[in-house]
Design a protein around this motif. Structure first.
Motif, PDB file in Angstrom:
ATOM      1  N   GLY A 332       0.821  -1.203   0.000  1.00 42.17           N
ATOM      2  CA  GLY A 332       0.000   0.000   0.000  1.00 42.17           C
ATOM      3  C   GLY A 332       0.855   1.253   0.000  1.00 42.17           C
ATOM      4  N   PRO A 333       0.319   2.378   0.430  1.00 42.28           N
ATOM      5  CA  PRO A 333       1.070   3.639   0.375  1.00 42.28           C
ATOM      6  C   PRO A 333       1.758   4.034   1.685  1.00 42.28           C
ATOM      7  CG  PRO A 333      -1.252   4.106   0.689  1.00 42.28           C
ATOM      8  CD  PRO A 333      -1.136   2.609   0.627  1.00 42.28           C
ATOM      9  N   LEU A 334       1.537   3.299   2.788  1.00 41.85           N
ATOM     10  CA  LEU A 334       2.047   3.740   4.087  1.00 41.85           C
ATOM     11  C   LEU A 334       3.552   3.513   4.204  1.00 41.85           C
ATOM     12  CD1 LEU A 334       1.561   4.760   6.997  1.00 41.85           C
ATOM     13  CD2 LEU A 334       1.139   2.355   7.648  1.00 41.85           C
ATOM     14  N   PRO A 335       4.355   4.568   4.347  1.00 39.04           N
ATOM     15  CA  PRO A 335       5.797   4.378   4.541  1.00 39.04           C
ATOM     16  C   PRO A 335       6.072   3.607   5.832  1.00 39.04           C
ATOM     17  CG  PRO A 335       5.303   6.655   3.957  1.00 39.04           C
ATOM     18  CD  PRO A 335       3.998   5.999   4.263  1.00 39.04           C
ATOM     19  N   GLU A 336       7.019   2.691   5.780  1.00 41.92           N
ATOM     20  CA  GLU A 336       7.322   1.901   6.969  1.00 41.92           C
ATOM     21  C   GLU A 336       7.756   2.775   8.135  1.00 41.92           C
ATOM     22  OE1 GLU A 336      10.150  -0.998   5.269  1.00 41.92           O
ATOM     23  OE2 GLU A 336       8.684  -2.514   5.875  1.00 41.92           O
ATOM     24  N   ALA A 337       8.437   3.891   7.845  1.00 48.19           N
ATOM     25  CA  ALA A 337       8.905   4.776   8.903  1.00 48.19           C
ATOM     26  C   ALA A 337       7.756   5.455   9.653  1.00 48.19           C
ATOM     27  CB  ALA A 337       9.837   5.841   8.311  1.00 48.19           C
ATOM     28  N   GLU A 338       6.544   5.419   9.084  1.00 45.58           N
ATOM     29  CA  GLU A 338       5.404   6.085   9.707  1.00 45.58           C
ATOM     30  C   GLU A 338       4.434   5.104  10.360  1.00 45.58           C
ATOM     31  OE1 GLU A 338       3.559   8.667   6.861  1.00 45.58           O
ATOM     32  OE2 GLU A 338       5.459   9.605   6.267  1.00 45.58           O
ATOM     33  N   VAL A 339       4.845   3.842  10.510  1.00 47.31           N
ATOM     34  CA  VAL A 339       3.941   2.825  11.052  1.00 47.31           C
ATOM     35  C   VAL A 339       3.501   3.170  12.468  1.00 47.31           C
ATOM     36  CG1 VAL A 339       3.906   0.472  11.955  1.00 47.31           C
ATOM     37  CG2 VAL A 339       4.574   0.875   9.603  1.00 47.31           C
ATOM     38  N   LEU A 340       4.438   3.447  13.366  1.00 49.07           N
ATOM     39  CA  LEU A 340       4.075   3.707  14.763  1.00 49.07           C
ATOM     40  C   LEU A 340       3.230   4.965  14.877  1.00 49.07           C
ATOM     41  CD1 LEU A 340       7.382   2.791  16.636  1.00 49.07           C
ATOM     42  CD2 LEU A 340       5.276   1.462  16.491  1.00 49.07           C
ATOM     43  N   GLN A 341       3.585   6.010  14.127  1.00 50.60           N
ATOM     44  CA  GLN A 341       2.815   7.251  14.161  1.00 50.60           C
ATOM     45  C   GLN A 341       1.384   7.016  13.684  1.00 50.60           C
ATOM     46  OE1 GLN A 341       4.544  10.410  11.831  1.00 50.60           O
ATOM     47  NE2 GLN A 341       2.665  11.622  11.843  1.00 50.60           N
ATOM     48  N   THR A 342       1.220   6.217  12.614  1.00 50.88           N
ATOM     49  CA  THR A 342      -0.114   5.936  12.084  1.00 50.88           C
ATOM     50  C   THR A 342      -0.898   5.013  13.015  1.00 50.88           C
ATOM     51  OG1 THR A 342       0.757   6.167   9.849  1.00 50.88           O
ATOM     52  CG2 THR A 342      -1.384   5.095  10.070  1.00 50.88           C
ATOM     53  N   LEU A 343      -0.211   4.070  13.635  1.00 50.66           N
ATOM     54  CA  LEU A 343      -0.877   3.197  14.608  1.00 50.66           C
ATOM     55  C   LEU A 343      -1.416   4.027  15.754  1.00 50.66           C
ATOM     56  CD1 LEU A 343      -1.621   0.404  15.737  1.00 50.66           C
ATOM     57  CD2 LEU A 343       0.705   0.267  16.683  1.00 50.66           C
ATOM     58  N   GLY A 344      -0.640   4.999  16.217  1.00 51.62           N
ATOM     59  CA  GLY A 344      -1.084   5.856  17.322  1.00 51.62           C
ATOM     60  C   GLY A 344      -1.022   5.114  18.628  1.00 51.62           C
ATOM     61  N   THR A 345      -2.154   4.657  19.104  1.00 52.21           N
ATOM     62  CA  THR A 345      -2.232   3.865  20.324  1.00 52.21           C
ATOM     63  C   THR A 345      -2.829   2.506  19.984  1.00 52.21           C
ATOM     64  OG1 THR A 345      -2.448   5.805  21.749  1.00 52.21           O
ATOM     65  CG2 THR A 345      -3.241   3.705  22.629  1.00 52.21           C
ATOM     66  N   GLY A 346      -2.087   1.468  20.325  1.00 47.13           N
ATOM     67  CA  GLY A 346      -2.551   0.124  19.997  1.00 47.13           C
ATOM     68  C   GLY A 346      -1.465  -0.903  20.229  1.00 47.13           C
ATOM     69  N   VAL A 347      -1.530  -1.998  19.473  1.00 47.11           N
ATOM     70  CA  VAL A 347      -0.642  -3.140  19.686  1.00 47.11           C
ATOM     71  C   VAL A 347       0.227  -3.357  18.449  1.00 47.11           C
ATOM     72  CG1 VAL A 347      -0.509  -5.587  20.272  1.00 47.11           C
ATOM     73  CG2 VAL A 347      -2.379  -4.198  21.181  1.00 47.11           C
ATOM     74  N   PHE A 348       1.528  -3.497  18.673  1.00 51.73           N
ATOM     75  CA  PHE A 348       2.481  -3.841  17.619  1.00 51.73           C
ATOM     76  C   PHE A 348       2.705  -5.344  17.691  1.00 51.73           C
ATOM     77  CE2 PHE A 348       6.507  -4.619  15.664  1.00 51.73           C
ATOM     78  CZ  PHE A 348       6.745  -3.606  14.761  1.00 51.73           C
ATOM     79  N   ILE A 349       2.279  -6.080  16.651  1.00 54.84           N
ATOM     80  CA  ILE A 349       2.366  -7.542  16.645  1.00 54.84           C
ATOM     81  C   ILE A 349       3.461  -7.980  15.683  1.00 54.84           C
ATOM     82  CG2 ILE A 349       1.155  -9.692  16.105  1.00 54.84           C
ATOM     83  CD1 ILE A 349      -1.405  -8.381  17.026  1.00 54.84           C
ATOM     84  N   SER A 350       4.500  -8.571  16.239  1.00 50.81           N
ATOM     85  CA  SER A 350       5.637  -9.023  15.438  1.00 50.81           C
ATOM     86  C   SER A 350       5.390 -10.373  14.798  1.00 50.81           C
ATOM     87  CB  SER A 350       6.899  -9.098  16.312  1.00 50.81           C
ATOM     88  OG  SER A 350       7.203  -7.841  16.872  1.00 50.81           O
ATOM     89  N   ASN A 351       4.802 -11.304  15.570  1.00 50.57           N
ATOM     90  CA  ASN A 351       4.624 -12.674  15.094  1.00 50.57           C
ATOM     91  C   ASN A 351       3.333 -13.258  15.635  1.00 50.57           C
ATOM     92  OD1 ASN A 351       7.791 -12.292  15.635  1.00 50.57           O
ATOM     93  ND2 ASN A 351       7.520 -13.658  13.885  1.00 50.57           N
ATOM     94  N   LEU A 352       2.807 -14.235  14.909  1.00 49.07           N
ATOM     95  CA  LEU A 352       1.658 -15.030  15.340  1.00 49.07           C
ATOM     96  C   LEU A 352       2.026 -16.497  15.195  1.00 49.07           C
ATOM     97  CD1 LEU A 352      -1.138 -13.100  13.382  1.00 49.07           C
ATOM     98  CD2 LEU A 352      -0.681 -12.923  15.835  1.00 49.07           C
ATOM     99  N   HIS A 353       1.378 -17.370  15.968  1.00 46.33           N
ATOM    100  CA  HIS A 353       1.595 -18.799  15.770  1.00 46.33           C
ATOM    101  C   HIS A 353       0.391 -19.596  16.277  1.00 46.33           C
ATOM    102  CE1 HIS A 353       3.494 -20.030  19.917  1.00 46.33           C
ATOM    103  NE2 HIS A 353       2.617 -19.100  20.077  1.00 46.33           N
ATOM    104  N   TYR A 354       0.442 -20.911  16.062  1.00 42.39           N
ATOM    105  CA  TYR A 354      -0.652 -21.832  16.396  1.00 42.39           C
ATOM    106  C   TYR A 354      -1.950 -21.431  15.698  1.00 42.39           C
ATOM    107  CZ  TYR A 354       2.302 -23.778  20.115  1.00 42.39           C
ATOM    108  OH  TYR A 354       3.319 -24.374  20.810  1.00 42.39           O
ATOM    109  N   LEU A 355      -1.855 -20.941  14.468  1.00 43.03           N
ATOM    110  CA  LEU A 355      -3.056 -20.479  13.783  1.00 43.03           C
ATOM    111  C   LEU A 355      -3.892 -21.649  13.258  1.00 43.03           C
ATOM    112  CD1 LEU A 355      -1.229 -17.875  13.723  1.00 43.03           C
ATOM    113  CD2 LEU A 355      -2.487 -17.237  11.678  1.00 43.03           C
ATOM    114  N   ASN A 356      -5.195 -21.454  13.313  1.00 42.97           N
ATOM    115  CA  ASN A 356      -6.141 -22.406  12.737  1.00 42.97           C
ATOM    116  C   ASN A 356      -7.470 -21.676  12.570  1.00 42.97           C
ATOM    117  OD1 ASN A 356      -7.284 -24.777  11.782  1.00 42.97           O
ATOM    118  ND2 ASN A 356      -6.359 -26.047  13.372  1.00 42.97           N
ATOM    119  N   TYR A 357      -8.399 -22.340  11.912  1.00 42.35           N
ATOM    120  CA  TYR A 357      -9.730 -21.769  11.787  1.00 42.35           C
ATOM    121  C   TYR A 357     -10.560 -22.121  13.017  1.00 42.35           C
ATOM    122  CZ  TYR A 357      -8.916 -20.809   6.813  1.00 42.35           C
ATOM    123  OH  TYR A 357      -8.440 -20.327   5.635  1.00 42.35           O
ATOM    124  N   SER A 358     -11.274 -21.151  13.549  1.00 40.96           N
ATOM    125  CA  SER A 358     -12.261 -21.429  14.588  1.00 40.96           C
ATOM    126  C   SER A 358     -13.654 -21.554  13.983  1.00 40.96           C
ATOM    127  CB  SER A 358     -12.244 -20.336  15.656  1.00 40.96           C
ATOM    128  OG  SER A 358     -12.472 -19.054  15.081  1.00 40.96           O
TER     129      SER A 358
END
Length: 440
Positions: A332-358
């Protein structure tokens, strides 16, 4: 090795009485494997292996057999010819296969991608220098991987790629670690050093007092690796024609117009951009790209030869499982350097695991956050968060919940080595999503 395969094919893939077609599918690798702990070598080995699958076809009958090959041309040729003779004798006993389809056109392809890989000694030296003083735990796999196809009509397809994949964690204590990876065809030690230094910086952030989040809906940033984990789950039954026709596709609601994906979302089976071969084991070749989702609208499905016969549709050369091998999400158009600024307040998720369908029908996925995930306030990382479970629908996350995609998409190759190194990959940008459901 290409000359070796061509000589095998010339001997085995010849017109013979009693068969309409003889095919040979070949897979091989020459790989280095190195395991690290405390930034020191714990295990190092090298693997050379080759396998050949010979098939004979007459009408709607097909018989196949796979054997390991030793690399001696005369001995391997004799073994494959013996298999061919045995299969030909068994062919009259094989029942007709109503969905058997063989390619009509003879299409030749060739790809030989030579990489710049470190020697094991160079790799070990780089780890020793740049990860000194850390508890680096990781696994490195590198070398050449080959896939090839030939048949008695004269078709020849060759695919050889030299690549590396290094997965590692910098471990702090208890369940705290920062996970990293570096993969590609050309190794650059400065880039590896940069990634290790970046991991050291995040490792220091894990020492901050943790923040415990209550279950609820949060604004989150998914790293490209986390997005790739979600896409990898979506590939289990999301894109195949058979799943769609039988009503089991996890994207069925989107196909029916009952759920709307974001216009920011474009997904493509981008064979020309990936590292997987442009052909499959029956000799069908693949187009450079198959649009699966185009600007939020469902487009084509992956159609294996058997499904093509069953449902009267043209095949696009995918494998029998109808799962993507080179899945790519457009950036998309969002520069990587602006990720935290655009996120504002929230959660930064680096990795996920044990994924499945519920809930497959609703395309709901469940899994766990993993490794270095952080609470962000006003565009700044302020605290690590404990591991949490999530349960949310991909149709919601990448539908009305999708806020932005980053301007850089990262290639995330498959890291499986069970039996052999894999050639599948997912290319994904980072994503900011509103309302992500953390459940406990």
């Amino acid at each position: 090795m290409q000359s070796y395969f061509q000589q095998l094919a010339a001997a085995v893939c010849t017109p013979i009485a009693g068969a309409d077609r003889v095919t040979l599918y070949f897979s091989a690798e020459s790989s280095d494997f190195i395991r690290f702990n405390h930034a020191q070598v714990r295990q190092a080995t090298h693997v050379d292996q080759r396998y050949g699958t010979v098939s004979v076809v007459a009408g709607q009958k097909r018989a196949s057999s796979s054997i390991s090959l030793g690399g001696d041309l005369a001995a391997d040729t004799a073994d494959l010819l013996a298999e061919r003779t045995a299969l030909l004798a068994q062919l009259p006993l094989v029942p007709d296969d109503a969905y058997l389809l063989q390619p009509d056109a003879v299409v030749h392809t060739e790809r030989s991608a030579t990489g710049t890989l470190p020697t094991p000694a160079q790799l070990i030296a780089a780890v020793a220098e740049h990860a000194a003083g850390t508890d680096l735990v990781g696994f490195y796999a590198a070398g050449s991987v080959v896939r090839a196809f030939a048949d008695s009509r004269g078709q020849r397809n060759w695919h050889s790629v030299e690549s590396f994949h290094f997965d590692w964690c910098l471990y702090r204590e208890k369940d705290q670690a920062v996970k990293c990876s570096y993969a590609g065809t050309d190794w650059h030690t400065p880039e590896f050093a940069r990634r290790v230094q970046e991991a050291r910086t995040r490792l220091a952030l894990l020492a901050l007092p943790p923040k415990t989040l209550a279950p609820g809906a949060y604004r989150v940033y998914f790293s490209p690796v986390a997005v790739a984990e979600l896409l990898g789950t979506l590939a289990w039954g999301g894109f195949g024609l058979k799943d769609l026709k039988t009503g089991t596709s996890t994207l069925l609601l989107a196909h029916q117009g009952k759920a709307a994906l974001s216009p920011l979302l474009t997904l493509t089976e981008a064979t020309a951009e990936g590292i997987a071969p442009r052909f499959q084991s029956d000799g069908f070749t693949k187009p450079d790209a198959v649009a699966l989702v185009r600007a939020g609208q469902m487009a084509a499905s992956l159609t294996a030869p058997r499904s093509a016969v069953e449902y009267g549709m043209p095949t696009n050369g995918c494998g029998e499982g109808e799962s993507p091998e080179s899945l790519a999400m457009a950036a998309g158009p969002l520069p990587e350097a602006e990720v935290l600024q655009t996120l504002g307040t929230g959660v930064f998720i680096s990795n996920l695991h044990y994924l499945n369908y519920s809930d497959r029908q609703a395309c709901r996925m469940t899994g766990m956050t993993r490794f270095a995930c952080f609470w962000v306030e006003d565009g700044k990382i302020v605290a690590p968060i404990p591991v949490m479970r999530f349960d949310d629908s991909f149709l919601r996350m990448f539908g009305p919940g999708l806020v932005a995609l980053t301007d850089h998409a990262e290639l995330v190759p498959a890291d499986g080595t069970y039996g052999a190194r894999q050639l599948q990959s997912i290319t994904a940008p980072g994503a900011i999503v509103e309302g992500f459901a953390l459940t406990l």
